[in-house]
Design a protein around this motif. Structure first.
Motif, mmCIF file in Angstrom:
data_model
loop_
_atom_site.group_PDB
_atom_site.id
_atom_site.type_symbol
_atom_site.label_atom_id
_atom_site.label_comp_id
_atom_site.label_asym_id
_atom_site.label_seq_id
_atom_site.Cartn_x
_atom_site.Cartn_y
_atom_site.Cartn_z
ATOM 1 N N UNK A 288 0.727 -1.218 -0.030
ATOM 2 C CA UNK A 288 -0.073 0.060 0.054
ATOM 3 C C UNK A 288 0.882 1.311 0.098
ATOM 4 N N UNK A 289 0.555 2.348 -0.435
ATOM 5 C CA UNK A 289 1.051 3.514 -0.441
ATOM 6 C C UNK A 289 0.330 4.353 0.750
ATOM 7 N N UNK A 290 1.315 5.409 1.574
ATOM 8 C CA UNK A 290 0.496 6.002 2.428
ATOM 9 C C UNK A 290 -0.351 7.162 1.969
ATOM 10 N N UNK A 291 -1.546 7.522 2.625
ATOM 11 C CA UNK A 291 -2.179 8.609 2.482
ATOM 12 C C UNK A 291 -1.808 9.528 3.571
ATOM 13 N N UNK A 292 -1.376 10.996 3.055
ATOM 14 C CA UNK A 292 -0.947 11.908 4.043
ATOM 15 C C UNK A 292 -1.807 13.076 3.868
ATOM 16 N N UNK A 293 -2.001 13.631 4.953
ATOM 17 C CA UNK A 293 -3.034 14.913 4.845
ATOM 18 C C UNK A 293 -2.431 16.034 6.023
ATOM 19 N N UNK A 294 -2.225 17.327 5.669
ATOM 20 C CA UNK A 294 -2.100 18.290 6.468
ATOM 21 C C UNK A 294 -3.170 18.857 6.673
ATOM 22 N N UNK A 295 -3.626 19.053 7.832
ATOM 23 C CA UNK A 295 -5.064 19.631 8.080
ATOM 24 C C UNK A 295 -4.962 20.855 9.223
ATOM 25 N N UNK A 296 -5.899 21.694 9.276
ATOM 26 C CA UNK A 296 -5.847 22.896 9.930
ATOM 27 C C UNK A 296 -7.392 22.793 10.433
ATOM 28 N N UNK A 297 -7.585 23.038 11.692
ATOM 29 C CA UNK A 297 -8.755 22.981 12.348
ATOM 30 C C UNK A 297 -9.382 24.508 12.245
ATOM 31 N N UNK A 298 -10.509 24.623 11.702
ATOM 32 C CA UNK A 298 -11.135 25.946 11.758
ATOM 33 C C UNK A 298 -12.497 25.947 12.615
ATOM 34 N N UNK A 299 -12.971 25.160 12.900
ATOM 35 C CA UNK A 299 -14.241 25.018 14.200
ATOM 36 C C UNK A 299 -14.016 23.790 14.660
ATOM 37 N N UNK A 300 -14.046 23.840 16.023
ATOM 38 C CA UNK A 300 -13.830 22.498 17.056
ATOM 39 C C UNK A 300 -15.400 21.742 17.028
#
Length: 300
Positions: A288-300
Protein backbone atom coordinates in the motif's frame (compact mmCIF):
# COMPACT_ATOMS: atom_id res chain seq x y z
CA UNK A 1 -29.19 -35.70 29.92
CA UNK A 2 -27.89 -35.58 26.36
CA UNK A 3 -30.77 -33.29 25.35
CA UNK A 4 -29.99 -30.98 28.28
CA UNK A 5 -26.32 -30.74 27.22
CA UNK A 6 -27.34 -29.88 23.67
CA UNK A 7 -29.74 -27.19 24.88
CA UNK A 8 -27.04 -25.76 27.15
CA UNK A 9 -24.59 -25.60 24.24
CA UNK A 10 -27.17 -23.83 22.06
CA UNK A 11 -27.84 -21.31 24.83
CA UNK A 12 -24.12 -20.60 25.25
CA UNK A 13 -23.74 -20.15 21.51
CA UNK A 14 -26.59 -17.62 21.50
CA UNK A 15 -25.00 -15.74 24.37
CA UNK A 16 -21.67 -15.61 22.52
CA UNK A 17 -23.37 -14.40 19.35
CA UNK A 18 -25.24 -11.67 21.20
CA UNK A 19 -22.34 -10.53 23.42
CA UNK A 20 -21.13 -8.01 20.88
CA UNK A 21 -24.64 -6.89 20.00
CA UNK A 22 -25.19 -5.96 23.64
CA UNK A 23 -22.61 -3.19 23.17
CA UNK A 24 -24.88 -1.56 20.61
CA UNK A 25 -28.18 0.05 21.50
CA UNK A 26 -31.18 -2.01 20.44
CA UNK A 27 -33.13 1.03 19.30
CA UNK A 28 -35.96 0.83 21.84
CA UNK A 29 -34.15 2.62 24.66
CA UNK A 30 -35.05 6.08 25.89
CA UNK A 31 -31.77 7.90 25.40
CA UNK A 32 -30.37 10.11 28.13
CA UNK A 33 -29.94 13.80 27.41
CA UNK A 34 -26.34 14.55 26.48
CA UNK A 35 -24.81 17.13 28.77
CA UNK A 36 -21.32 18.58 28.68
CA UNK A 37 -18.63 17.57 26.23
CA UNK A 38 -16.41 19.55 23.87
CA UNK A 39 -17.93 23.00 23.15
CA UNK A 40 -18.20 24.48 19.68
CA UNK A 41 -15.48 26.99 18.85
CA UNK A 42 -14.47 28.86 15.69
CA UNK A 43 -10.74 29.54 15.25
CA UNK A 44 -9.80 32.82 13.58
CA UNK A 45 -6.14 32.68 14.57
CA UNK A 46 -3.65 30.18 16.02
CA UNK A 47 -5.57 27.40 14.28
CA UNK A 48 -4.58 23.91 15.47
CA UNK A 49 -2.80 21.86 12.81
CA UNK A 50 -2.26 18.15 12.35
CA UNK A 51 -0.30 16.08 9.85
CA UNK A 52 -1.99 12.69 9.74
CA UNK A 53 -1.53 9.60 7.60
CA UNK A 54 -2.91 6.13 7.11
CA UNK A 55 -0.42 3.48 6.04
CA UNK A 56 -1.18 -0.22 5.71
CA UNK A 57 2.22 -1.81 6.37
CA UNK A 58 1.19 -5.28 5.22
CA UNK A 59 2.86 -7.03 8.17
CA UNK A 60 6.24 -5.98 6.68
CA UNK A 61 5.89 -8.82 4.18
CA UNK A 62 7.14 -6.59 1.35
CA UNK A 63 10.59 -6.89 2.89
CA UNK A 64 12.85 -9.70 1.69
CA UNK A 65 13.38 -10.45 5.38
CA UNK A 66 10.23 -9.96 7.46
CA UNK A 67 12.39 -9.05 10.48
CA UNK A 68 14.21 -6.30 8.56
CA UNK A 69 12.43 -2.97 9.04
CA UNK A 70 14.92 -0.81 7.12
CA UNK A 71 12.55 0.09 4.27
CA UNK A 72 9.52 0.45 6.53
CA UNK A 73 11.32 2.72 8.98
CA UNK A 74 12.54 4.84 6.08
CA UNK A 75 8.94 5.09 4.88
CA UNK A 76 7.72 6.21 8.32
CA UNK A 77 10.43 8.88 8.44
CA UNK A 78 9.50 10.14 4.98
CA UNK A 79 5.79 10.28 5.90
CA UNK A 80 6.80 12.41 8.90
CA UNK A 81 3.26 12.59 10.26
CA UNK A 82 2.18 13.55 13.77
CA UNK A 83 -0.15 10.54 13.80
CA UNK A 84 -0.21 7.45 11.57
CA UNK A 85 -3.00 4.89 11.42
CA UNK A 86 -1.36 1.50 10.83
CA UNK A 87 -3.48 -1.44 9.59
CA UNK A 88 -2.08 -4.99 9.22
CA UNK A 89 0.29 -5.41 12.16
CA UNK A 90 1.69 -8.62 13.60
CA UNK A 91 2.58 -8.93 17.27
CA UNK A 92 4.99 -11.79 17.93
CA UNK A 93 3.56 -14.22 15.36
CA UNK A 94 5.58 -17.09 13.95
CA UNK A 95 5.28 -15.74 10.40
CA UNK A 96 6.86 -12.48 11.57
CA UNK A 97 9.66 -14.19 13.51
CA UNK A 98 8.07 -13.33 16.88
CA UNK A 99 8.73 -9.60 16.43
CA UNK A 100 6.51 -7.00 18.08
CA UNK A 101 6.22 -5.04 14.86
CA UNK A 102 4.53 -1.89 16.13
CA UNK A 103 6.93 -1.48 19.06
CA UNK A 104 9.88 -2.07 16.75
CA UNK A 105 8.74 0.69 14.39
CA UNK A 106 7.77 3.05 17.23
CA UNK A 107 11.10 2.65 19.00
CA UNK A 108 13.07 3.19 15.79
CA UNK A 109 11.15 6.38 15.05
CA UNK A 110 10.85 7.62 18.65
CA UNK A 111 7.06 7.55 18.59
CA UNK A 112 4.31 6.56 20.99
CA UNK A 113 2.09 3.67 19.94
CA UNK A 114 -1.00 1.63 20.74
CA UNK A 115 -1.82 -1.81 19.36
CA UNK A 116 -5.31 -3.12 18.72
CA UNK A 117 -5.66 -6.91 18.60
CA UNK A 118 -8.18 -8.23 16.10
CA UNK A 119 -7.45 -11.90 16.68
CA UNK A 120 -5.00 -14.44 18.06
CA UNK A 121 -2.94 -15.77 15.18
CA UNK A 122 0.06 -18.04 14.56
CA UNK A 123 1.34 -18.04 18.12
CA UNK A 124 0.86 -14.29 18.52
CA UNK A 125 -1.62 -11.55 17.68
CA UNK A 126 -2.74 -9.78 14.53
CA UNK A 127 -4.44 -6.42 14.30
CA UNK A 128 -3.76 -2.75 13.74
CA UNK A 129 -2.19 0.18 15.50
CA UNK A 130 -1.48 3.85 15.82
CA UNK A 131 1.85 5.68 15.88
CA UNK A 132 2.02 9.14 17.39
CA UNK A 133 4.63 11.81 18.01
CA UNK A 134 2.53 12.81 21.01
CA UNK A 135 1.36 11.09 24.15
CA UNK A 136 -1.58 8.71 23.80
CA UNK A 137 -3.84 9.45 26.75
CA UNK A 138 -6.11 6.42 26.41
CA UNK A 139 -6.86 3.72 23.86
CA UNK A 140 -9.52 1.05 23.44
CA UNK A 141 -10.12 -1.81 21.02
CA UNK A 142 -13.73 -2.32 19.91
CA UNK A 143 -14.88 -5.37 17.95
CA UNK A 144 -16.80 -4.68 14.77
CA UNK A 145 -19.60 -6.93 13.50
CA UNK A 146 -17.85 -9.53 11.35
CA UNK A 147 -20.29 -12.42 10.94
CA UNK A 148 -18.44 -15.60 9.99
CA UNK A 149 -15.63 -13.63 8.35
CA UNK A 150 -12.32 -12.57 9.88
CA UNK A 151 -12.83 -10.53 13.05
CA UNK A 152 -12.30 -6.82 12.46
CA UNK A 153 -11.86 -4.09 15.06
CA UNK A 154 -11.60 -0.35 15.58
CA UNK A 155 -8.84 1.13 17.72
CA UNK A 156 -9.84 4.37 19.41
CA UNK A 157 -7.03 6.49 20.79
CA UNK A 158 -7.13 9.94 22.36
CA UNK A 159 -3.94 11.85 21.60
CA UNK A 160 -2.59 14.90 23.40
CA UNK A 161 -1.80 17.02 20.34
CA UNK A 162 -0.27 20.45 21.07
CA UNK A 163 -2.40 23.43 20.10
CA UNK A 164 -5.77 21.69 20.47
CA UNK A 165 -8.17 22.79 23.21
CA UNK A 166 -9.39 19.20 23.43
CA UNK A 167 -7.43 16.03 22.67
CA UNK A 168 -8.64 14.50 19.37
CA UNK A 169 -9.88 10.91 19.23
CA UNK A 170 -8.32 8.97 16.37
CA UNK A 171 -10.33 5.99 15.15
CA UNK A 172 -8.27 3.41 13.24
CA UNK A 173 -9.84 0.51 11.38
CA UNK A 174 -9.38 -2.15 8.70
CA UNK A 175 -12.65 -3.38 7.23
CA UNK A 176 -13.58 -6.74 5.70
CA UNK A 177 -12.01 -7.53 2.31
CA UNK A 178 -14.69 -9.63 0.60
CA UNK A 179 -16.18 -8.33 -2.66
CA UNK A 180 -19.70 -8.66 -1.26
CA UNK A 181 -20.00 -5.42 0.77
CA UNK A 182 -22.64 -6.48 3.30
CA UNK A 183 -20.24 -7.04 6.21
CA UNK A 184 -18.22 -3.92 5.40
CA UNK A 185 -21.42 -1.88 5.36
CA UNK A 186 -22.41 -3.22 8.79
CA UNK A 187 -18.93 -2.38 10.06
CA UNK A 188 -19.18 1.14 8.65
CA UNK A 189 -22.52 1.64 10.41
CA UNK A 190 -21.04 0.42 13.68
CA UNK A 191 -18.23 2.97 13.34
CA UNK A 192 -20.90 5.65 13.01
CA UNK A 193 -22.60 4.34 16.16
CA UNK A 194 -19.29 4.50 18.01
CA UNK A 195 -18.67 8.06 16.86
CA UNK A 196 -21.91 9.38 18.41
CA UNK A 197 -22.07 7.18 21.50
CA UNK A 198 -24.76 4.80 20.22
CA UNK A 199 -22.30 1.95 20.72
CA UNK A 200 -20.38 1.48 23.95
CA UNK A 201 -16.90 2.91 24.37
CA UNK A 202 -14.68 4.24 27.16
CA UNK A 203 -14.82 7.78 25.80
CA UNK A 204 -17.19 10.10 27.63
CA UNK A 205 -18.98 12.67 25.46
CA UNK A 206 -17.55 11.10 22.31
CA UNK A 207 -20.35 12.61 20.20
CA UNK A 208 -18.97 16.13 20.69
CA UNK A 209 -15.29 15.18 20.64
CA UNK A 210 -12.89 16.02 17.83
CA UNK A 211 -12.65 12.81 15.79
CA UNK A 212 -10.68 11.54 12.82
CA UNK A 213 -11.33 8.15 11.24
CA UNK A 214 -8.57 6.52 9.18
CA UNK A 215 -7.44 3.17 7.85
CA UNK A 216 -7.89 0.58 5.14
CA UNK A 217 -11.60 0.38 4.28
CA UNK A 218 -11.25 -2.11 1.41
CA UNK A 219 -13.79 0.09 -0.38
CA UNK A 220 -13.51 2.80 -2.99
CA UNK A 221 -15.45 6.02 -2.55
CA UNK A 222 -18.07 4.76 -5.01
CA UNK A 223 -18.97 1.79 -2.79
CA UNK A 224 -21.74 1.68 -0.18
CA UNK A 225 -19.52 1.39 2.94
CA UNK A 226 -17.83 4.71 2.14
CA UNK A 227 -21.18 6.30 1.34
CA UNK A 228 -22.41 5.15 4.78
CA UNK A 229 -19.42 6.73 6.50
CA UNK A 230 -20.19 9.93 4.61
CA UNK A 231 -23.37 10.38 6.65
CA UNK A 232 -21.34 11.51 9.69
CA UNK A 233 -17.83 12.08 8.28
CA UNK A 234 -16.21 14.09 5.51
CA UNK A 235 -13.56 12.37 3.43
CA UNK A 236 -10.28 14.25 3.40
CA UNK A 237 -9.64 15.18 -0.22
CA UNK A 238 -7.80 17.81 -2.23
CA UNK A 239 -8.78 18.78 -5.74
CA UNK A 240 -6.33 17.34 -8.25
CA UNK A 241 -4.91 14.74 -5.85
CA UNK A 242 -4.95 11.16 -7.13
CA UNK A 243 -6.00 9.03 -4.13
CA UNK A 244 -5.33 5.55 -5.55
CA UNK A 245 -3.17 3.74 -3.00
CA UNK A 246 -3.13 0.03 -3.91
CA UNK A 247 -1.15 -1.84 -5.17
CA UNK A 248 1.85 0.32 -4.37
CA UNK A 249 3.87 -0.66 -7.44
CA UNK A 250 1.12 0.57 -9.80
CA UNK A 251 -1.87 1.90 -7.82
CA UNK A 252 -5.33 1.16 -9.21
CA UNK A 253 -7.89 1.73 -6.44
CA UNK A 254 -8.50 4.07 -3.51
CA UNK A 255 -9.15 1.91 -0.47
CA UNK A 256 -7.11 3.78 2.16
CA UNK A 257 -8.97 6.81 3.48
CA UNK A 258 -8.93 9.58 6.09
CA UNK A 259 -12.19 11.14 7.33
CA UNK A 260 -12.98 14.05 9.66
CA UNK A 261 -16.13 14.13 11.78
CA UNK A 262 -18.83 16.55 10.66
CA UNK A 263 -18.88 18.17 14.10
CA UNK A 264 -15.65 19.91 13.11
CA UNK A 265 -14.49 21.92 10.10
CA UNK A 266 -11.01 21.52 8.67
CA UNK A 267 -9.03 23.05 5.85
CA UNK A 268 -7.05 20.47 3.88
CA UNK A 269 -3.82 22.37 3.39
CA UNK A 270 -2.01 19.54 1.60
CA UNK A 271 -2.66 15.94 0.63
CA UNK A 272 -0.31 13.46 -0.97
CA UNK A 273 -0.01 9.81 -1.90
CA UNK A 274 3.68 9.41 -2.79
CA UNK A 275 4.61 7.02 -5.60
CA UNK A 276 7.80 5.12 -6.39
CA UNK A 277 10.55 7.48 -7.46
CA UNK A 278 14.36 7.60 -7.68
CA UNK A 279 14.30 9.06 -4.16
CA UNK A 280 12.37 6.18 -2.57
CA UNK A 281 10.90 2.84 -3.60
CA UNK A 282 7.61 2.74 -1.67
CA UNK A 283 6.63 -0.69 -3.00
CA UNK A 284 9.69 -2.16 -1.25
CA UNK A 285 8.17 -1.12 2.09
CA UNK A 286 4.51 -2.18 1.65
CA UNK A 287 1.95 -3.16 -0.96
CA UNK A 288 0.00 0.00 0.00
CA UNK A 289 1.01 3.61 -0.45
CA UNK A 290 0.51 6.00 2.46
CA UNK A 291 -2.24 8.62 2.36
CA UNK A 292 -0.94 11.79 4.02
CA UNK A 293 -2.85 14.98 4.85
CA UNK A 294 -1.99 18.29 6.48
CA UNK A 295 -5.09 19.61 8.23
CA UNK A 296 -5.94 22.93 9.88
CA UNK A 297 -8.85 23.06 12.32
CA UNK A 298 -11.19 26.02 11.74
CA UNK A 299 -14.11 24.93 13.92
CA UNK A 300 -13.91 22.59 16.90
Amino acid sequence: MKKQIVLTMIALACLATNAQAADKLAGNEILAVQKGGVPDKVYTQDKPTLRIATYNIGKNEASDNVADFTALNSAIKKINADIIAVPEVDNKTQRSQKVDQLKTIADANKMHYAFGKALDFDGGEYGLGILSKYKILHSQVVKLPSGNAEQRVALLAQVEVPGFDSAPIIMVTHLDWQKEPTIRTEQARYLLDLSIGDAASDFKDIASSIKILAGDFNSTREEQPIKEIGYFFNEVAKKGTDTRSWPAINPAIDIDHIFTFKGQKWDVKKMEIPHNSPEFNWSAASDHLPVIAELELTEQ
